[in-house]
Design an enzyme around this catalytic site. Structure first.
Site, short mmCIF file in Angstrom:
data_model
loop_
_atom_site.label_atom_id
_atom_site.label_comp_id
_atom_site.label_asym_id
_atom_site.label_seq_id
_atom_site.Cartn_x
_atom_site.Cartn_y
_atom_site.Cartn_z
N GLN A 14 48.09 33.75 44.90
CA GLN A 14 46.77 33.14 44.81
C GLN A 14 46.77 32.03 43.76
OE1 GLN A 14 43.67 35.97 45.01
NE2 GLN A 14 42.02 34.50 44.68
N SER A 95 53.26 38.10 43.42
CA SER A 95 52.02 38.85 43.59
C SER A 95 51.63 38.90 45.06
CB SER A 95 50.93 38.24 42.72
OG SER A 95 49.73 38.99 42.80
N LEU A 96 50.55 38.23 45.44
CA LEU A 96 50.10 38.19 46.83
C LEU A 96 51.23 37.81 47.78
CD1 LEU A 96 47.74 37.99 48.98
CD2 LEU A 96 47.62 35.57 48.31
N ARG A 120 42.29 43.71 50.13
CA ARG A 120 42.71 43.55 48.73
C ARG A 120 41.80 42.53 48.04
NH1 ARG A 120 46.63 40.05 46.06
NH2 ARG A 120 48.03 41.15 44.62
N HIS A 204 46.00 41.60 37.77
CA HIS A 204 47.17 42.19 37.12
C HIS A 204 46.89 42.69 35.71
CE1 HIS A 204 49.57 41.01 40.50
NE2 HIS A 204 49.13 39.77 40.39
N GLN A 253 51.04 46.94 42.08
CA GLN A 253 50.91 45.51 41.84
C GLN A 253 49.51 45.12 41.39
OE1 GLN A 253 50.23 42.56 45.08
NE2 GLN A 253 52.45 42.39 45.04
#
Length: 313
Positions: A14, A95-96, A120, A204, A253
């Site tokens: 993102q 991440s994503l 999510r 996070h 995550q």
């Protein structure tokens, strides 16, 4: 066509979204890109295609839209490259982007990854609505010192390491006032620069703990397969070996930091010399360029770069 030798496909997270990011893909590669976006539209029940072509920057920045939009765009680029013979040796995602990597490794079906990241994003947006959060990038200090700074702050707020992106760049996340306090201390310790990130949620960090169980239940609704291609997890910086490990790491995550330095270190240990960022961003290719001397690093965020990469296959 044979495998592309020693290549790592890196999928962005993102923040890489932008208005019109899929327009050139659907214009120049309508069949390959169109297949992915048609799948996304069916999975979501609305036209993600339209948003990724003509949606405004404000519309595309909403977490619950940005996440499936980035995954779909990255998958569309991968589909275009794969048709021409691109076969990475390893895959990873920031991440994503790990969801896209898991599709590339045949752990998740494309429609399942897109459905999961939509949920999510919705859950993360809910956290953001409840807590005034922030994220900031700190340049010029070792991550160990930043961890000490965060640990020494008052317990009534949150400031934690969210991304260890490179040796001199660490992102922190948490409650707005506490993150601001941490950045002031970092500057006093000699940080070269501090940049508050334009994000819609404090990703996070432990503020995301409250959605872990709910998202874990969502993960349990989907089928995961064992990786058909090595996947380096951004949670551990190590390869994912089983379907259940992949599922568990997607849960971890949410509140755990992104260990991108470890990801690239592991890639080097596997002999990777070719780093390709697949999707709308250029952040990951920039990190690889700075961290890995002599590597071939390429990105695919516009028509020219995709066309140049396709010439090599």
């Amino acid at each position: 066509m044979s495998s592309t030798p020693k290549s790592l496909a890196m999928f962005p997270g993102q923040g890489s979204q932008r208005a019109g990011m899929a327009e050139f893909l659907l214009s120049h590669y309508p069949e390959a890109a169109g297949r992915i976006f048609a799948t996304a539209d069916r999975a979501l029940g609305f036209s993600l295609t339209e948003l990724c072509v003509s949606g405004s920057a404000t519309e595309i920045a909403c977490t619950e839209i940005a996440q499936p939009a980035i995954v779909a765009t990255s998958l569309a680029v991968l589909e275009v490259l794969s048709e021409k013979g691109f076969r990475p040796s390893l895959v990873t995602g920031h991440s994503l982007g790990e969801y896209t990597a898991l599709v590339a490794a045949q752990v998740l079906a494309p429609q399942d990854a897109i459905g999961l990241v939509r949920r999510r994003g919705e859950l993360m947006a809910r956290v953001s609505d409840k807590v005034p959060g922030a994220m900031a990038a700190i340049f010029g200090l070792p991550v160990e010192l930043i961890e000490v700074i965060c640990a020494g702050l008052p317990a009534d707020g949150v400031a934690e390491v969210a991304n260890h992106n490179e040796a001199g760049q660490t992102v922190i996340s948490g409650t707005r006032n506490t993150v601001a306090q941490a950045t002031r201390i970092a500057v006093a310790y000699g940080a070269h620069r501090v940049v508050e990130l334009d994000v819609s949620a404090p990703f996070h960090c432990s503020l995301m703990d409250e959605i872990e169980d709910e998202f874990a239940a969502e993960l349990d609704r989907y089928d995961f397969a064992s990786p058909r291609l090595p996947v380096i997890s951004s949670v551990t910086g190590e390869p994912v070996t089983t379907a259940e490990e992949a599922r568990w790491l997607l849960r971890c995550q949410l509140a755990g930091p992104v260990r991108w330095v470890d990801v690239l270190t592991t890639a080097q240990l596997h002999g990777i010399t070719d780093y390709v960022e697949i999707g709308p961003g250029r952040v990951l290719s920039g990190l690889a360029n700075r961290m890995i001397s002599g590597a071939s690093v390429r990105s695919t965020n516009d028509k020219r770069r995709v066309a140049a990469l396709l010439q090599t296959y």
